[in-house]
Design a protein around this motif. Structure first.
Motif, PDB file in Angstrom:
ATOM      1  N   ALA A 198      57.964  32.841  25.609  1.00 31.05           N
ATOM      2  CA  ALA A 198      57.410  31.509  25.849  1.00 31.05           C
ATOM      3  C   ALA A 198      57.005  31.337  27.312  1.00 31.05           C
ATOM      4  N   THR A 199      57.823  31.879  28.214  1.00 35.59           N
ATOM      5  CA  THR A 199      57.505  31.794  29.645  1.00 35.59           C
ATOM      6  C   THR A 199      56.270  32.618  29.963  1.00 35.59           C
ATOM      7  N   VAL A 200      56.186  33.817  29.381  1.00 33.06           N
ATOM      8  CA  VAL A 200      55.010  34.677  29.602  1.00 33.06           C
ATOM      9  C   VAL A 200      53.739  33.972  29.129  1.00 33.06           C
ATOM     10  N   GLU A 201      53.786  33.417  27.935  1.00 35.39           N
ATOM     11  CA  GLU A 201      52.622  32.713  27.371  1.00 35.39           C
ATOM     12  C   GLU A 201      52.227  31.529  28.249  1.00 35.39           C
ATOM     13  N   LYS A 202      53.219  30.798  28.717  1.00 37.24           N
ATOM     14  CA  LYS A 202      52.953  29.647  29.577  1.00 37.24           C
ATOM     15  C   LYS A 202      52.272  30.069  30.875  1.00 37.24           C
ATOM     16  N   GLU A 203      52.748  31.145  31.494  1.00 36.24           N
ATOM     17  CA  GLU A 203      52.170  31.609  32.748  1.00 36.24           C
ATOM     18  C   GLU A 203      50.738  32.105  32.547  1.00 36.24           C
ATOM     19  N   ILE A 204      50.467  32.758  31.421  1.00 41.39           N
ATOM     20  CA  ILE A 204      49.108  33.218  31.124  1.00 41.39           C
ATOM     21  C   ILE A 204      48.163  32.024  30.980  1.00 41.39           C
ATOM     22  N   GLU A 205      48.620  30.985  30.284  1.00 42.31           N
ATOM     23  CA  GLU A 205      47.788  29.798  30.090  1.00 42.31           C
ATOM     24  C   GLU A 205      47.540  29.072  31.402  1.00 42.31           C
ATOM     25  N   ILE A 206      48.576  28.989  32.253  1.00 42.45           N
ATOM     26  CA  ILE A 206      48.409  28.369  33.577  1.00 42.45           C
ATOM     27  C   ILE A 206      47.376  29.137  34.385  1.00 42.45           C
ATOM     28  N   ALA A 207      47.474  30.473  34.363  1.00 43.10           N
ATOM     29  CA  ALA A 207      46.529  31.311  35.100  1.00 43.10           C
ATOM     30  C   ALA A 207      45.106  31.113  34.586  1.00 43.10           C
ATOM     31  N   LYS A 208      44.954  31.063  33.274  1.00 38.82           N
ATOM     32  CA  LYS A 208      43.618  30.884  32.690  1.00 38.82           C
ATOM     33  C   LYS A 208      43.028  29.526  33.065  1.00 38.82           C
ATOM     34  N   ASP A 209      43.838  28.480  33.050  1.00 34.21           N
ATOM     35  CA  ASP A 209      43.363  27.148  33.425  1.00 34.21           C
ATOM     36  C   ASP A 209      42.898  27.132  34.878  1.00 34.21           C
ATOM     37  N   GLN A 210      43.660  27.799  35.735  1.00 36.82           N
ATOM     38  CA  GLN A 210      43.269  27.867  37.145  1.00 36.82           C
ATOM     39  C   GLN A 210      41.939  28.608  37.311  1.00 36.82           C
ATOM     40  N   LEU A 211      41.771  29.687  36.570  1.00 34.90           N
ATOM     41  CA  LEU A 211      40.546  30.487  36.647  1.00 34.90           C
ATOM     42  C   LEU A 211      39.337  29.706  36.127  1.00 34.90           C
ATOM     43  N   ARG A 212      39.549  28.934  35.081  1.00 29.92           N
ATOM     44  CA  ARG A 212      38.455  28.112  34.541  1.00 29.92           C
ATOM     45  C   ARG A 212      38.013  27.081  35.576  1.00 29.92           C
ATOM     46  N   GLN A 213      38.997  26.489  36.265  1.00 28.78           N
ATOM     47  CA  GLN A 213      38.671  25.504  37.293  1.00 28.78           C
ATOM     48  C   GLN A 213      37.924  26.141  38.464  1.00 28.78           C
ATOM     49  N   GLU A 214      38.141  27.437  38.648  1.00 29.81           N
ATOM     50  CA  GLU A 214      37.424  28.174  39.701  1.00 29.81           C
ATOM     51  C   GLU A 214      36.050  28.628  39.243  1.00 29.81           C
ATOM     52  N   GLY A 215      35.754  28.365  37.946  1.00 25.67           N
ATOM     53  CA  GLY A 215      34.436  28.708  37.421  1.00 25.67           C
ATOM     54  C   GLY A 215      34.301  30.135  36.922  1.00 25.67           C
ATOM     55  N   LYS A 216      35.423  30.808  36.669  1.00 24.92           N
ATOM     56  CA  LYS A 216      35.364  32.180  36.173  1.00 24.92           C
ATOM     57  C   LYS A 216      34.873  32.200  34.723  1.00 24.92           C
ATOM     58  N   ALA A 217      34.121  33.258  34.380  1.00 20.77           N
ATOM     59  CA  ALA A 217      33.602  33.397  33.017  1.00 20.77           C
ATOM     60  C   ALA A 217      34.755  33.614  32.042  1.00 20.77           C
ATOM     61  N   GLU A 218      34.630  33.037  30.839  1.00 20.43           N
ATOM     62  CA  GLU A 218      35.680  33.114  29.837  1.00 20.43           C
ATOM     63  C   GLU A 218      36.031  34.560  29.494  1.00 20.43           C
ATOM     64  N   ALA A 219      35.023  35.433  29.486  1.00 18.73           N
ATOM     65  CA  ALA A 219      35.244  36.832  29.129  1.00 18.73           C
ATOM     66  C   ALA A 219      36.123  37.563  30.144  1.00 18.73           C
ATOM     67  N   MET A 220      36.222  37.020  31.362  1.00 20.24           N
ATOM     68  CA  MET A 220      36.988  37.683  32.422  1.00 20.24           C
ATOM     69  C   MET A 220      38.440  37.200  32.472  1.00 20.24           C
ATOM     70  N   LEU A 221      38.726  36.110  31.761  1.00 25.58           N
ATOM     71  CA  LEU A 221      40.012  35.430  31.955  1.00 25.58           C
ATOM     72  C   LEU A 221      41.218  36.283  31.601  1.00 25.58           C
ATOM     73  N   ASP A 222      41.151  37.012  30.482  1.00 20.00           N
ATOM     74  CA  ASP A 222      42.312  37.776  30.030  1.00 20.00           C
ATOM     75  C   ASP A 222      42.755  38.806  31.058  1.00 20.00           C
ATOM     76  N   ASN A 223      41.822  39.593  31.557  1.00 22.75           N
ATOM     77  CA  ASN A 223      42.173  40.645  32.516  1.00 22.75           C
ATOM     78  C   ASN A 223      42.699  40.076  33.834  1.00 22.75           C
ATOM     79  N   ILE A 224      42.042  39.017  34.320  1.00 22.30           N
ATOM     80  CA  ILE A 224      42.495  38.431  35.588  1.00 22.30           C
ATOM     81  C   ILE A 224      43.861  37.769  35.409  1.00 22.30           C
ATOM     82  N   ALA A 225      44.043  37.118  34.262  1.00 21.39           N
ATOM     83  CA  ALA A 225      45.322  36.452  33.999  1.00 21.39           C
ATOM     84  C   ALA A 225      46.461  37.465  33.928  1.00 21.39           C
ATOM     85  N   LYS A 226      46.182  38.650  33.381  1.00 29.34           N
ATOM     86  CA  LYS A 226      47.209  39.693  33.327  1.00 29.34           C
ATOM     87  C   LYS A 226      47.624  40.122  34.725  1.00 29.34           C
TER      88      LYS A 226
END
Length: 273
Positions: A198-226
């Motif tokens: 649950a903590t891992v999933e939460k941190e991934i979602e937080i990272a993805k939200d931050q990346l979206r706010q930075e304007g990162k492309a959706e296709a890039m989110l998984d790798n950057i979030a990892k």
């Protein structure tokens, strides 16, 4: 009416830990009957405990004790309501006495049911609630076993235990240093495998939200979030953290510098508040 001597009062005080005036009053009310006086003091504790059950007990003493053979340890917090009581010499002694007893038990439940000078630990806590007038409880109880176990206590507020894979030369200092790391940096797990899903999933979602706010492309989110997740593991898991005494190496690397085959196999941390 029985004659109550100073020796009688002191004897009851030694048995119960109650104040001199409370002991004298209890003996007077019991007409010198020690058993009845002790029972009355405990009843007083039960009444006070019931009245203060909803109070916060965030002060007190954190204690860690390790067995003579260094293969197991226990860390507890004996909590009270005020810092004044938490620093009292008698209270700190009680916390240490309880921790030494706790070393014999695997669970908090068994420990609370254990004999402590003729009464259970749970009854002793109620008794002391009546004596001191504050809510008193063992809020934390952690046990750790290993090939070598060390401990560290910070200002009576935080207590940590660390287990190493072997009892090698330098193990005692290494265990203490890593226990100090755990006290200071409050890791959430030993390594990444100990972080719950649950903590891992939460941190991934937080990272993805931050990346979206930075304007990162959706296709890039998984790798950057990892990548961000790996940073989270480094900051929040004990063996991956930068060693506080030498930031050029991780805790795991520090332990290996003591002995090439040495690893940290576990830790426990308790804290007031």
């Amino acid at each position: 009416m029985a004659t109550i001597t100073a020796a009688d009062v002191n004897k009851l005080r030694t048995i119960t830990g109650a104040g001199m005036m409370d002991c004298k009053k209890a003996l007077v009310e019991a007409d010198g009957d020690f058993d009845l006086a002790i029972e009355n003091l405990r009843k007083k504790g039960q009444k006070v405990a019931a009245n203060r059950s909803d109070r916060e007990s965030t002060e007190g003493a954190a204690v860690a004790v390790v067995s003579a053979d260094k293969t197991e340890g226990v860390a507890i917090t004996l909590n009270c309501e005020t810092d004044f009581v938490g620093k009292n010499e008698g209270f700190v002694k009680l916390a240490n006495d309880l921790a030494n007893l706790a070393l014999q038990f695997d669970t908090k439940e068994d420990f609370l049911a254990a004999d402590f000078n003729g009464i259970t630990v749970a009854e002793k806590l109620i008794e002391q609630t009546g004596v001191i007038g504050e809510k008193i409880e063992v809020a934390s109880f952690e046990r750790l076993k290993g090939a070598f176990v060390g401990s560290y206590v910070h200002s009576g507020k935080i207590a940590t235990l660390v287990a190493l894979s072997a009892n090698v030369e330098g193990a005692e200092e290494a265990a203490k240093n890593v226990a100090m790391q755990a006290a200071a940096m409050s890791p959430i797990a030993l390594d990444e495998t100990g972080v719950d899903a649950a903590t891992v999933e939460k941190e991934i979602e937080i990272a993805k939200d931050q990346l979206r706010q930075e304007g990162k492309a959706e296709a890039m989110l998984d790798n950057i979030a990892k990548g961000k997740l790996q940073r989270f593991f480094k900051d929040n898991t004990l063996v991956n953290q930068d060693y506080i005494k030498d930031g050029s190496m991780s805790v795991a690397a520090y332990v290996k510098s003591v002995d090439a085959g040495l690893t940290v196999t576990g830790f426990k941390r308790v804290a007031l508040g």
